[in-house]
Each structure stands twice: as C-alpha cells, then as structure tokens.
Design a protein around this motif. Sequence first.
Motif, PDB file in Angstrom:
ATOM      1  N   ALA A   1       0.838  -1.204   0.000  1.00  0.00           N
ATOM      2  CA  ALA A   1       0.000   0.000   0.000  1.00  0.00           C
ATOM      3  C   ALA A   1       0.875   1.256   0.000  1.00  0.00           C
ATOM      4  CB  ALA A   1      -0.931   0.002   1.209  1.00  0.00           C
ATOM      5  N   ALA A   2       1.969   1.225   0.767  1.00  0.00           N
ATOM      6  CA  ALA A   2       2.884   2.366   0.800  1.00  0.00           C
ATOM      7  C   ALA A   2       3.554   2.560  -0.559  1.00  0.00           C
ATOM      8  CB  ALA A   2       3.926   2.172   1.897  1.00  0.00           C
ATOM      9  N   LEU A   3       3.934   1.470  -1.192  1.00  0.00           N
ATOM     10  CA  LEU A   3       4.550   1.551  -2.519  1.00  0.00           C
ATOM     11  C   LEU A   3       3.561   2.114  -3.531  1.00  0.00           C
ATOM     12  CD1 LEU A   3       6.965   0.938  -4.405  1.00  0.00           C
ATOM     13  CD2 LEU A   3       5.957  -1.326  -4.750  1.00  0.00           C
ATOM     14  N   GLU A   4       2.346   1.615  -3.511  1.00  0.00           N
ATOM     15  CA  GLU A   4       1.315   2.096  -4.438  1.00  0.00           C
ATOM     16  C   GLU A   4       1.036   3.579  -4.219  1.00  0.00           C
ATOM     17  OE1 GLU A   4       0.032   0.570  -6.991  1.00  0.00           O
ATOM     18  OE2 GLU A   4       0.694  -1.469  -6.600  1.00  0.00           O
ATOM     19  N   SER A   5       1.024   4.000  -2.969  1.00  0.00           N
ATOM     20  CA  SER A   5       0.800   5.411  -2.643  1.00  0.00           C
ATOM     21  C   SER A   5       1.940   6.268  -3.187  1.00  0.00           C
ATOM     22  CB  SER A   5       0.679   5.572  -1.130  1.00  0.00           C
ATOM     23  OG  SER A   5       0.540   6.926  -0.785  1.00  0.00           O
ATOM     24  N   TRP A   6       3.182   5.780  -3.028  1.00  0.00           N
ATOM     25  CA  TRP A   6       4.341   6.514  -3.536  1.00  0.00           C
ATOM     26  C   TRP A   6       4.274   6.625  -5.056  1.00  0.00           C
ATOM     27  CZ3 TRP A   6       8.541   5.729  -6.731  1.00  0.00           C
ATOM     28  CH2 TRP A   6       9.580   6.652  -6.629  1.00  0.00           C
TER      29      TRP A   6
ATOM     30  N   GLU B   1       4.904  11.976 -10.712  1.00  0.00           N
ATOM     31  CA  GLU B   1       4.349  12.539 -11.949  1.00  0.00           C
ATOM     32  C   GLU B   1       4.264  11.508 -13.066  1.00  0.00           C
ATOM     33  OE1 GLU B   1       6.137  16.123 -13.318  1.00  0.00           O
ATOM     34  OE2 GLU B   1       5.980  17.099 -11.367  1.00  0.00           O
ATOM     35  N   ASP B   2       5.298  10.659 -13.174  1.00  0.00           N
ATOM     36  CA  ASP B   2       5.322   9.698 -14.279  1.00  0.00           C
ATOM     37  C   ASP B   2       4.662   8.366 -13.937  1.00  0.00           C
ATOM     38  OD1 ASP B   2       7.263   8.981 -12.461  1.00  0.00           O
ATOM     39  OD2 ASP B   2       8.761   8.435 -13.957  1.00  0.00           O
TER      40      ASP B   2
ATOM     41  N   ALA C   1       9.475   1.586  -9.738  1.00  0.00           N
ATOM     42  CA  ALA C   1       9.372   2.304  -8.469  1.00  0.00           C
ATOM     43  C   ALA C   1      10.337   1.719  -7.437  1.00  0.00           C
ATOM     44  CB  ALA C   1       7.938   2.251  -7.947  1.00  0.00           C
ATOM     45  N   VAL C   2      10.431   0.407  -7.384  1.00  0.00           N
ATOM     46  CA  VAL C   2      11.358  -0.235  -6.443  1.00  0.00           C
ATOM     47  C   VAL C   2      12.794   0.148  -6.798  1.00  0.00           C
ATOM     48  CG1 VAL C   2      12.261  -2.462  -5.659  1.00  0.00           C
ATOM     49  CG2 VAL C   2       9.800  -2.118  -5.851  1.00  0.00           C
ATOM     50  N   ARG C   3      13.126   0.154  -8.103  1.00  0.00           N
ATOM     51  CA  ARG C   3      14.472   0.549  -8.512  1.00  0.00           C
ATOM     52  C   ARG C   3      14.762   1.995  -8.124  1.00  0.00           C
ATOM     53  NH1 ARG C   3      13.338  -3.059 -12.944  1.00  0.00           N
ATOM     54  NH2 ARG C   3      12.322  -1.415 -14.126  1.00  0.00           N
ATOM     55  N   LYS C   4      13.784   2.899  -8.355  1.00  0.00           N
ATOM     56  CA  LYS C   4      13.973   4.311  -8.013  1.00  0.00           C
ATOM     57  C   LYS C   4      14.153   4.490  -6.505  1.00  0.00           C
ATOM     58  CE  LYS C   4      11.596   6.584 -11.835  1.00  0.00           C
ATOM     59  NZ  LYS C   4      10.599   7.600 -12.195  1.00  0.00           N
ATOM     60  N   LEU C   5      13.328   3.820  -5.722  1.00  0.00           N
ATOM     61  CA  LEU C   5      13.441   3.931  -4.269  1.00  0.00           C
ATOM     62  C   LEU C   5      14.757   3.364  -3.773  1.00  0.00           C
ATOM     63  CD1 LEU C   5       9.765   3.092  -3.310  1.00  0.00           C
ATOM     64  CD2 LEU C   5      10.948   5.266  -2.913  1.00  0.00           C
ATOM     65  N   MET C   6      15.220   2.283  -4.378  1.00  0.00           N
ATOM     66  CA  MET C   6      16.501   1.712  -4.010  1.00  0.00           C
ATOM     67  C   MET C   6      17.624   2.703  -4.274  1.00  0.00           C
ATOM     68  SD  MET C   6      18.458  -1.630  -5.544  1.00  0.00           S
ATOM     69  CE  MET C   6      18.781  -0.756  -7.054  1.00  0.00           C
TER      70      MET C   6
END
Length: 66
Positions: A34-39, A44-45, A52-57
């Motif tokens: 849920a936190a990942l989906e919210s992020w 914007e993109d 998203a996991v790669r960007k957060l990493m």
Amino acid sequence: MADQDTVITKKRKGPAPTGKGVLVGVRLQPADLAALESWIAAQEDEPTRPEAVRKLMRLGMTAQGT
C-alpha cells in the motif's frame, strides 16, 4: 500444394525483453505494498512497480552515500 519453404515463427508470450539483468523477486506485505502504491501515485510519471522499487533503491543508496 503449400509452399514447403515457408517458415512458421512462434510468437513469444509476455512483454518484450528490456535488457539483461538478474531477476530479484520480492514479496511485500499488504502495508508495504500500500505504501509503494501510494508513492507511485504521488509520482508525476507513475512508474511501474518494478521501476518504483528501482527508483526507491537508488534514492536510499544515494541518501546513504553509497
């Protein structure tokens, strides 16, 4: 009579390969998902889950100076 030189190619299932790399599978608990989906929704993109996991990493490693 059918042409005997005809080559039949099979279509691959799934998306086209994006490159070479190592697959890392991750299971997320409902709260983390849920936190990942919210992020993702706040971006914007609106990246895909893997992106998203790669960007957060990368953000986490940059914050630690790695």
